[in-house]
Design a protein around this motif. Structure first.
Motif, PDB file in Angstrom:
ATOM      1  N   ARG A  51       0.810  -1.217   0.000  1.00 36.29           N
ATOM      2  CA  ARG A  51       0.000   0.000   0.000  1.00 36.29           C
ATOM      3  C   ARG A  51       0.843   1.265   0.000  1.00 36.29           C
ATOM      4  NH1 ARG A  51      -4.753   0.112   4.251  1.00 36.29           N
ATOM      5  NH2 ARG A  51      -5.352   1.787   2.836  1.00 36.29           N
ATOM      6  N   SER A  88       0.580  10.284   5.482  1.00 38.13           N
ATOM      7  CA  SER A  88      -0.585   9.981   4.656  1.00 38.13           C
ATOM      8  C   SER A  88      -1.643  11.048   4.871  1.00 38.13           C
ATOM      9  CB  SER A  88      -1.182   8.607   5.002  1.00 38.13           C
ATOM     10  OG  SER A  88      -1.900   8.665   6.232  1.00 38.13           O
ATOM     11  N   CYS A  91      -8.955  10.755   1.923  1.00 32.82           N
ATOM     12  CA  CYS A  91      -9.634  11.463   0.837  1.00 32.82           C
ATOM     13  C   CYS A  91     -10.730  12.386   1.348  1.00 32.82           C
ATOM     14  CB  CYS A  91     -10.209  10.474  -0.174  1.00 32.82           C
ATOM     15  SG  CYS A  91     -11.630   9.509   0.439  1.00 32.82           S
ATOM     16  N   CYS A  94     -14.850   9.079   1.037  1.00 29.92           N
ATOM     17  CA  CYS A  94     -15.292   7.676   0.962  1.00 29.92           C
ATOM     18  C   CYS A  94     -16.145   7.340   2.181  1.00 29.92           C
ATOM     19  CB  CYS A  94     -14.082   6.738   0.880  1.00 29.92           C
ATOM     20  SG  CYS A  94     -13.105   6.644   2.407  1.00 29.92           S
ATOM     21  N   CYS A 105      -9.520   4.968   5.371  1.00 26.54           N
ATOM     22  CA  CYS A 105      -9.873   5.552   4.070  1.00 26.54           C
ATOM     23  C   CYS A 105      -9.575   4.588   2.923  1.00 26.54           C
ATOM     24  CB  CYS A 105      -9.094   6.847   3.884  1.00 26.54           C
ATOM     25  SG  CYS A 105      -9.259   7.606   2.256  1.00 26.54           S
ATOM     26  N   ASP A 106     -10.503   4.504   1.981  1.00 26.21           N
ATOM     27  CA  ASP A 106     -10.311   3.632   0.812  1.00 26.21           C
ATOM     28  C   ASP A 106      -9.241   4.158  -0.133  1.00 26.21           C
ATOM     29  OD1 ASP A 106     -12.324   1.917   1.662  1.00 26.21           O
ATOM     30  OD2 ASP A 106     -13.898   3.010   0.590  1.00 26.21           O
ATOM     31  N   ASP A 107      -8.867   5.413   0.032  1.00 24.61           N
ATOM     32  CA  ASP A 107      -7.899   6.025  -0.884  1.00 24.61           C
ATOM     33  C   ASP A 107      -6.853   6.821  -0.102  1.00 24.61           C
ATOM     34  OD1 ASP A 107      -6.700   6.870  -3.273  1.00 24.61           O
ATOM     35  OD2 ASP A 107      -7.973   8.656  -3.398  1.00 24.61           O
ATOM     36  N   LEU A 109      -3.642   8.441   0.752  1.00 24.48           N
ATOM     37  CA  LEU A 109      -2.506   8.857  -0.063  1.00 24.48           C
ATOM     38  C   LEU A 109      -1.266   8.853   0.817  1.00 24.48           C
ATOM     39  CD1 LEU A 109      -1.316  10.036  -2.691  1.00 24.48           C
ATOM     40  CD2 LEU A 109      -1.917  12.309  -1.805  1.00 24.48           C
ATOM     41  N   ARG A 124      -2.871  17.228  -1.182  1.00 26.54           N
ATOM     42  CA  ARG A 124      -3.805  16.711  -0.190  1.00 26.54           C
ATOM     43  C   ARG A 124      -3.182  16.702   1.199  1.00 26.54           C
ATOM     44  NH1 ARG A 124      -6.236  10.653  -0.190  1.00 26.54           N
ATOM     45  NH2 ARG A 124      -6.894  11.160  -2.320  1.00 26.54           N
TER      46      ARG A 124
END
Length: 342
Positions: A51, A88, A91, A94, A105-107, A109, A124
């Motif tokens: 990931r 990280s 988003c 989600c 979080c599904d996304d 970063l 972000r």
């Protein structure tokens, strides 16, 4: 610029790479303090993280520094401002984020590249997880923000009360941070681990320090003298997960904080879990709120770098350092100096 690049399993190289141009909303940070981390060691041994990092890639994620360049549209930050940046940012849209579980979080970063002269922070992260440092906050202290935020997340999810008896399994950086936080929250603290790090636990105020010994049999080492309201597993081994359920009192809480190797399984005594009415929890990562709480704890002196950083190395020495960590280097954390001393 000079940066450590992960190329694969136990293969990190310090190279000269071309600095990336900034996109709108991004900032460039001149890194003043970077710290080693158990997660980075796992990634080094494995050669990747599904990931977080796919080689070849810049490496490292605990750092603080000063802003040296602003991308187009960045308005509320200034050149020279000292900051800490999480590894990280969620988003925000989600299902998990809408539930207030941004750590899931599904996304998510992720950001890597702390072992370098500078790092580009995506927009972000600039918006959600880049924080200014107070005038008296040292970068070496602030670089502890990300791991401490994970500890804050785990602590709050089991919610020990002042005066409760807390057992921490593990004397690594995470276990020691749990000890510092537990003492700050006025709990009685026992910590089980091995080696010289137990001395650090004593300095952090642990009421009882337990040497797990060469066998690593935590249940035998801890014994049943205490009635533990909360047991926090910060080792990351299946046998430690099992021990945690056997050491907590009836009606108590267990936090399986330490991540075990991929593919691990654990056998738990169902009678014990059921008839002792145990509450089992596992914690992952951090949220923007716990990042801010962690920096607050650092800036008020609850967690300080001298208690956790017991080694120093130059960036050029990073490959050898990770080899020594793989072989069993027992430092808690090492400060990486990305620039030579004047």
């Amino acid at each position: 610029m000079k940066a450590a690049v992960l190329h694969g399993r136990e293969d990190v190289r310090v190279e000269n790479i071309e600095p990336r141009a900034l996109a709108p909303g991004q900032v460039r940070i001149s890194i003043e303090a970077a710290l080693t981390c158990g997660t980075d060691l796992k990634v080094f041994k494995r050669g990747y993280h599904a990931r977080m990092i796919v080689p070849p890639s810049v490496f490292g994620h605990e750092f603080a520094g000063s802003i040296c360049e602003l991308g187009e549209g960045v308005a509320r930050w200034k050149i020279g401002q000292r900051v800490v940046v999480a590894n990280s940012a969620p988003c925000g849209s989600c299902a998990a984020c809408r539930r207030g579980q941004e750590n899931l979080c599904d996304d998510l970063l992720f950001l890597n590249g702390a072992y370098a002269e500078s790092i580009v922070v995506p927009s972000r992260l600039v918006e959600k997880n880049m924080l200014p440092l107070g005038p008296g906050t040292r970068c070496a202290d602030a670089a502890l923000t990300e791991p401490l935020a994970c500890v804050v997340q785990g602590w709050e999810e089991v919610g020990p009360s002042p005066g409760q008896n807390v057992l921490i399994l593990g004397s690594g950086p995470i276990g020691l941070m749990f000890a510092a936080l537990a003492r700050h929250e006025r709990c009685r603290v026992s910590l089980a681990g091995r080696g010289q790090r137990l001395q650090t636990a004593r300095k952090l105020g642990a009421d009882r320090v337990i040497d797990a010994g060469a066998s690593g049999d935590l249940v035998a080492a801890v014994g049943q003298q205490d009635d533990f309201d909360v047991v926090i597993e910060a080792v990351g081994k299946p046998e430690a997960w099992q021990a945690a359920t056997r050491l907590v009192r009836k009606g108590g809480k267990v936090n399986f904080f330490g991540g075990c190797p991929a593919g691990s399984t654990v056998s738990l005594d169902t009678n014990l879990l059921h008839y002792s009415n145990l509450a089992l929890h596992s914690s992952f990562h951090h949220t923007p709120r716990t990042i801010r709480r962690a920096l607050e704890l650092i800036e008020t002196g609850v967690v300080r770098a001298p208690d956790f950083v017991d080694g120093e190395a130059f960036l050029d020495d990073l490959p050898g350092l990770f080899q020594s960590m793989t072989a069993g280097n027992r430092t808690v954390k090492t400060l990486i100096r990305v620039k030579p001393l004047p």
